[in-house]
Design a protein around this motif. Structure first.
Motif, short mmCIF file in Angstrom:
data_model
loop_
_atom_site.label_atom_id
_atom_site.label_comp_id
_atom_site.label_asym_id
_atom_site.label_seq_id
_atom_site.Cartn_x
_atom_site.Cartn_y
_atom_site.Cartn_z
N ILE A 54 0.85 -1.20 0.00
CA ILE A 54 0.00 0.00 0.00
C ILE A 54 0.88 1.24 0.00
N SER A 55 1.83 1.29 0.92
CA SER A 55 2.71 2.45 1.05
C SER A 55 3.51 2.69 -0.23
N LYS A 56 4.01 1.62 -0.83
CA LYS A 56 4.80 1.75 -2.06
C LYS A 56 3.95 2.31 -3.20
N THR A 57 2.74 1.79 -3.34
CA THR A 57 1.85 2.26 -4.41
C THR A 57 1.49 3.74 -4.21
N ILE A 58 1.16 4.11 -2.97
CA ILE A 58 0.83 5.51 -2.68
C ILE A 58 2.03 6.40 -2.99
N ASN A 59 3.22 5.99 -2.58
CA ASN A 59 4.41 6.79 -2.86
C ASN A 59 4.69 6.91 -4.35
N ASN A 60 4.44 5.83 -5.09
CA ASN A 60 4.61 5.89 -6.55
C ASN A 60 3.67 6.93 -7.16
N LYS A 79 16.72 15.99 0.98
CA LYS A 79 16.06 14.83 0.38
C LYS A 79 14.71 15.26 -0.19
N ILE A 80 14.35 14.66 -1.31
CA ILE A 80 13.08 15.00 -1.97
C ILE A 80 11.97 14.07 -1.49
N TYR A 81 10.88 14.69 -1.06
CA TYR A 81 9.65 13.97 -0.74
C TYR A 81 8.57 14.47 -1.69
N TYR A 82 7.41 13.84 -1.66
CA TYR A 82 6.34 14.24 -2.56
C TYR A 82 5.02 14.35 -1.81
N ALA A 83 4.32 15.45 -2.07
CA ALA A 83 2.99 15.63 -1.49
C ALA A 83 2.01 14.68 -2.17
N PHE A 84 0.96 14.33 -1.47
CA PHE A 84 -0.11 13.57 -2.11
C PHE A 84 -0.73 14.49 -3.16
N PRO A 85 -1.00 13.98 -4.37
CA PRO A 85 -1.53 14.86 -5.41
C PRO A 85 -2.88 15.45 -5.05
N THR A 86 -3.12 16.66 -5.53
CA THR A 86 -4.43 17.27 -5.36
C THR A 86 -5.43 16.52 -6.24
N ILE A 87 -6.70 16.80 -6.03
CA ILE A 87 -7.74 16.16 -6.85
C ILE A 87 -7.52 16.48 -8.32
N GLU A 88 -7.19 17.74 -8.61
CA GLU A 88 -6.97 18.14 -10.00
C GLU A 88 -5.75 17.44 -10.58
N GLU A 89 -4.67 17.36 -9.80
CA GLU A 89 -3.45 16.71 -10.29
C GLU A 89 -3.70 15.23 -10.60
N LEU A 90 -4.40 14.54 -9.74
CA LEU A 90 -4.63 13.10 -9.94
C LEU A 90 -5.67 12.85 -11.02
N VAL A 116 -6.11 5.05 -16.27
CA VAL A 116 -6.13 3.74 -15.62
C VAL A 116 -4.82 3.01 -15.86
N GLU A 117 -4.32 3.07 -17.08
CA GLU A 117 -3.07 2.37 -17.42
C GLU A 117 -1.90 2.93 -16.63
N GLU A 118 -1.85 4.23 -16.48
CA GLU A 118 -0.76 4.85 -15.72
C GLU A 118 -0.79 4.43 -14.26
N ILE A 119 -1.98 4.40 -13.67
CA ILE A 119 -2.10 3.98 -12.27
C ILE A 119 -1.74 2.51 -12.13
N LYS A 120 -2.10 1.70 -13.10
CA LYS A 120 -1.70 0.28 -13.07
C LYS A 120 -0.19 0.15 -13.06
N ASN A 121 0.48 0.93 -13.86
CA ASN A 121 1.94 0.87 -13.94
C ASN A 121 2.60 1.31 -12.64
N LEU A 122 1.86 2.02 -11.82
CA LEU A 122 2.39 2.49 -10.54
C LEU A 122 2.05 1.54 -9.39
N GLY A 123 1.39 0.42 -9.72
CA GLY A 123 1.08 -0.58 -8.71
C GLY A 123 -0.37 -0.65 -8.29
#
Length: 311
Positions: A132-138, A152-163, A168-175
């Motif tokens: 779960i954590s790996k997929t969310i981070n991806n 060190k670089i971290y990443y915010a959770f994407p906004t609704i607009e960003e996500l 579907v294919e892109e999200i699949k590739n991210l786990g």
């Protein structure tokens, strides 16, 4: 609030804090974006910010936090205005629960972002915490904003607009696996609902009314506990247990009682609940613990998992 708080250079120091243990908070199953650096030292990303929390006995230091952010975000996020001693006094009248309560004495229920939790817990369905954590981070790395802390670089959770730009294919590739279509569908419905609220959506009156009726997270958050539980399940990929998690960890619905395998084991082990459906155990627990069910759930989950309780 009764806390001894000191605002220093980009950090906040809280002395004499009670009912707070950063390890227990980060490892009781409610969040996925906190990483242990060393004992009682965790770094996490929430609300578009990265912070580091170090606990030394009853002193907690929050690094990379301004006074403004502490007052506007982190007090509520860590539920610091709630008197957990009162909750414990009530729940500890149950001699069985008292054991779990004393073991997880420092657990607090985080107040997390509803959209992040909706997506995170769709990902959580039939999944292990590391995955779960790996997929969310991806997903965060692909669509969220970069955040720099200590070089060190971290990443915010994407906004609704960003996500909403993800396929579907892109999200699949991210786990995202089979959940990818649910993530994309849910994000798009919430995004379109927000556009409708802002009167920026060029759709029929019927579509706009349905979006506003079913997919407005703020409206859902303000519903009664039972109505909120049902409304969240209108989103694809959200069942009863996931709905309870979202309610409890981001919508302040404390009668929610998420039942996973560890909670089921605890309820059978301690209370003799029948080895039956998760929903029946949920109902049994809510009748037993009432408006404090969510707090009881966190103590039971942490105790059962840490102790490796079996049926």
């Amino acid at each position: 609030m009764g806390l001894d708080i000191h605002y220093l250079d980009n950090k906040v120091v809280i002395n004499n804090i009670k009912n707070f243990n950063i390890k227990q908070i980060c490892e009781c199953g409610q969040c996925f974006r906190w990483k242990k650096e060393k004992e009682n030292n965790y770094i996490g990303v929430a609300y578009g910010r990265v912070i580091e929390v170090l606990q030394e006995d009853d002193t907690v230091t929050i690094y990379n936090a301004s006074e403004e952010d502490f007052k506007n975000i982190w007090i509520k996020y860590f539920d610091l205005e709630r008197d957990y001693s009162k909750i414990k006094d009530i729940l500890s009248q149950d001699e069985i629960l008292k054991v779990a309560l004393e073991y997880g004495y420092g657990i607090r229920i985080l107040n997390q972002d509803p959209f992040e939790l909706v997506i995170s817990y769709i990902i959580s369905a039939r999944n292990s915490i590391p995955v779960i954590s790996k997929t969310i981070n991806n997903i965060c790395e692909a669509y969220g904003k970069k955040l720099d802390y200590k070089g060190k670089i971290y990443y915010a959770f994407p906004t609704i607009e960003e996500l909403s730009k993800a396929s579907v294919e892109e999200i699949k590739n991210l786990g995202g696996s089979f959940r990818s279509k649910y993530i994309v569908d849910t994000t798009n419905k919430i995004y379109m609902c927000n556009l409708a609220k802002e009167k920026k959506l060029d759709e029929s009156k019927e579509i706009i009314e349905e979006l506003l009726e079913k997919y407005d997270l703020e409206k859902i958050k303000n519903m009664s506990d039972n109505d909120c539980h049902k409304a969240l399940q209108e989103f694809k990929g959200i069942g009863a247990k996931v709905s309870d998690c979202i309610m409890l960890f981001s919508m302040q619905k404390y009668s929610a009682f998420p039942v996973d395998i560890w909670v089921k084991r605890a309820m059978i082990h301690f209370y003799g609940a029948n080895d039956t459906s998760l929903n029946k155990i949920r109902v049994f627990a809510r009748e037993k613990f009432g408006e404090l069910s969510g707090f009881a759930q966190q103590y039971l989950f942490y105790y059962a998992r840490e102790k490796g309780i079996k049926f």
